[in-house]
Design a protein around this motif. Structure first.
Motif, PDB file in Angstrom:
ATOM      1  N   GLY A 162      -0.113  12.398 -11.196  1.00  0.00           N
ATOM      2  CA  GLY A 162      -0.679  11.295 -10.399  1.00  0.00           C
ATOM      3  C   GLY A 162      -2.175  11.453 -10.288  1.00  0.00           C
ATOM      4  O   GLY A 162      -2.659  12.543  -9.939  1.00  0.00           O
ATOM      5  N   GLU A 163      -2.908  10.403 -10.590  1.00  0.00           N
ATOM      6  CA  GLU A 163      -4.374  10.435 -10.498  1.00  0.00           C
ATOM      7  C   GLU A 163      -4.745  10.609  -9.022  1.00  0.00           C
ATOM      8  O   GLU A 163      -4.104  10.020  -8.144  1.00  0.00           O
ATOM      9  N   GLU A 164      -5.773  11.409  -8.739  1.00  0.00           N
ATOM     10  CA  GLU A 164      -6.018  11.798  -7.344  1.00  0.00           C
ATOM     11  C   GLU A 164      -6.282  10.608  -6.418  1.00  0.00           C
ATOM     12  O   GLU A 164      -5.983  10.691  -5.225  1.00  0.00           O
ATOM     13  N   GLN A 168      -1.537  10.894  -1.833  1.00  0.00           N
ATOM     14  CA  GLN A 168      -1.849  10.955  -0.403  1.00  0.00           C
ATOM     15  C   GLN A 168      -2.672  12.190  -0.072  1.00  0.00           C
ATOM     16  O   GLN A 168      -2.328  13.299  -0.490  1.00  0.00           O
ATOM     17  N   ILE A 169      -3.727  11.970   0.676  1.00  0.00           N
ATOM     18  CA  ILE A 169      -4.558  13.095   1.105  1.00  0.00           C
ATOM     19  C   ILE A 169      -3.733  13.944   2.076  1.00  0.00           C
ATOM     20  O   ILE A 169      -3.116  13.420   3.002  1.00  0.00           O
ATOM     21  N   GLY A 170      -3.655  15.229   1.812  1.00  0.00           N
ATOM     22  CA  GLY A 170      -2.919  16.129   2.705  1.00  0.00           C
ATOM     23  C   GLY A 170      -1.430  16.195   2.437  1.00  0.00           C
ATOM     24  O   GLY A 170      -0.704  16.898   3.125  1.00  0.00           O
ATOM     25  N   ASP A 173       2.619  15.725  -2.741  1.00  0.00           N
ATOM     26  CA  ASP A 173       3.818  15.265  -3.439  1.00  0.00           C
ATOM     27  C   ASP A 173       4.132  13.802  -3.131  1.00  0.00           C
ATOM     28  O   ASP A 173       5.237  13.348  -3.413  1.00  0.00           O
ATOM     29  N   ARG A 174       3.170  13.089  -2.529  1.00  0.00           N
ATOM     30  CA  ARG A 174       3.451  11.689  -2.187  1.00  0.00           C
ATOM     31  C   ARG A 174       2.386  10.754  -2.734  1.00  0.00           C
ATOM     32  O   ARG A 174       1.209  11.080  -2.742  1.00  0.00           O
ATOM     33  N   TRP A 180      -1.726   2.524  -4.612  1.00  0.00           N
ATOM     34  CA  TRP A 180      -1.071   2.402  -5.923  1.00  0.00           C
ATOM     35  C   TRP A 180      -0.855   0.920  -6.213  1.00  0.00           C
ATOM     36  O   TRP A 180      -0.143   0.226  -5.494  1.00  0.00           O
ATOM     37  N   LYS A 181      -1.519   0.423  -7.239  1.00  0.00           N
ATOM     38  CA  LYS A 181      -1.497  -1.010  -7.574  1.00  0.00           C
ATOM     39  C   LYS A 181      -0.886  -1.209  -8.957  1.00  0.00           C
ATOM     40  O   LYS A 181      -1.610  -1.345  -9.953  1.00  0.00           O
TER      41      LYS A 181
END
Ligand SMILES: Cc1cc2nc3c(=O)[nH]c(=O)nc-3n(C[C@H](O)[C@H](O)[C@H](O)COP(=O)(O)O)c2cc1C
Length: 211
Positions: A162-164, A168-170, A173-174, A180-181
């Motif tokens: 997943g591109e950073e 999710q920050i913190g 794994d989410r 996300w578009k």
């Protein structure tokens, strides 16, 4: 009032995937597709059996599912109506398809190495999933002249990148679903997702509960 209608296709809206597979000569083929859905770490891909992608997937048992964002219409359009097969079917010839050997070059996309499979990833796609083929199901069995024309290919996801900007920050794994578009295809047109609606009751279940 509803009326009985008979649409030739029933593509109500699914995300576009650019699928990478390995050709006989070791190069990577790319193809856009969108008949796909997920359950847990598995994905069902609906593909024409005669496409280069399907032949590569059945031979090598490997692929990468690259998911373009809604800003990547130009690249997906550059891959539309192309095939990595030189001997195009009469259907594809009549629909204006052409043979393209270098799909990365055609769509101005950047190849990057995968970690667990041979086919290359598409760097510009914010989500890339390395996968292996586990089962093949023939579709349209019993339909005159159609049996085996389309296949349901079940793949097991081995690794998700997943591109950073969409993670999710913190909580690495989410996916941050507000950022996300995905590029969606409805019938044969492109759409993006509209914004988030009312709170979802299903989302009261923590994602980790499904692991
Ligand atoms: C946005 C989009 C979605 C598509 N979805 C599918 C699909 O779900 N299944 C399929 O078999 N073909 C689909 N196609 C057509 C394939 O891209 C086409 O068969 C192509 O020639 C496959 O390339 P290949 O022969 O190099 O594998 C789609 C095309 C586009 C542009």
């Amino acid at each position: 009032m509803h009326q009985t209608i008979s649409p030739a296709i029933l593509y109500w809206g699914t995300p576009v995937i650019i699928i990478s597979t390995t050709n006989e000569d070791g190069t990577t083929n790319l193809a856009p597709m969108s008949s796909a859905w997920w359950l847990r770490q598995r994905c069902m891909l609906g593909l024409a059996s005669q496409s280069q992608t399907t032949r590569n997937l059945q031979r090598t048992k490997q692929c990468v599912l690259n998911m373009p964002s809604d800003s990547m219409v130009t690249q997906v359009n550059a891959l539309a109506k192309t095939s990595g097969r030189q001997d195009l079917s009469p259907f594809k010839k009549a629909a204006g398809y052409e043979y393209v050997k270098d799909k990365f070059g055609r769509a101005k996309l950047t190849p990057m190495g995968s970690e667990m499979v041979t086919p290359l990833r598409v760097q510009e796609c914010p989500v890339q999933m390395e996968a292996e083929l586990v089962q093949v199901n023939e579709m349209n069995c019993g339909e005159e002249g159609m049996g085996g024309f389309f296949l349901g290919l079940e793949v097991k996801i081995l690794k998700v990148h997943g591109e950073e900007s969409i993670v999710q920050i913190g909580a690495s794994d989410r996916i941050d679903v507000d950022r996300w578009k995905p590029l969606m295809m409805s019938f044969q047109q492109f759409y993006g997702l509209s914004g988030r609606l009312q709170p979802s009751r299903l989302a009261e279940i923590d994602e980790e509960h499904y692991r």
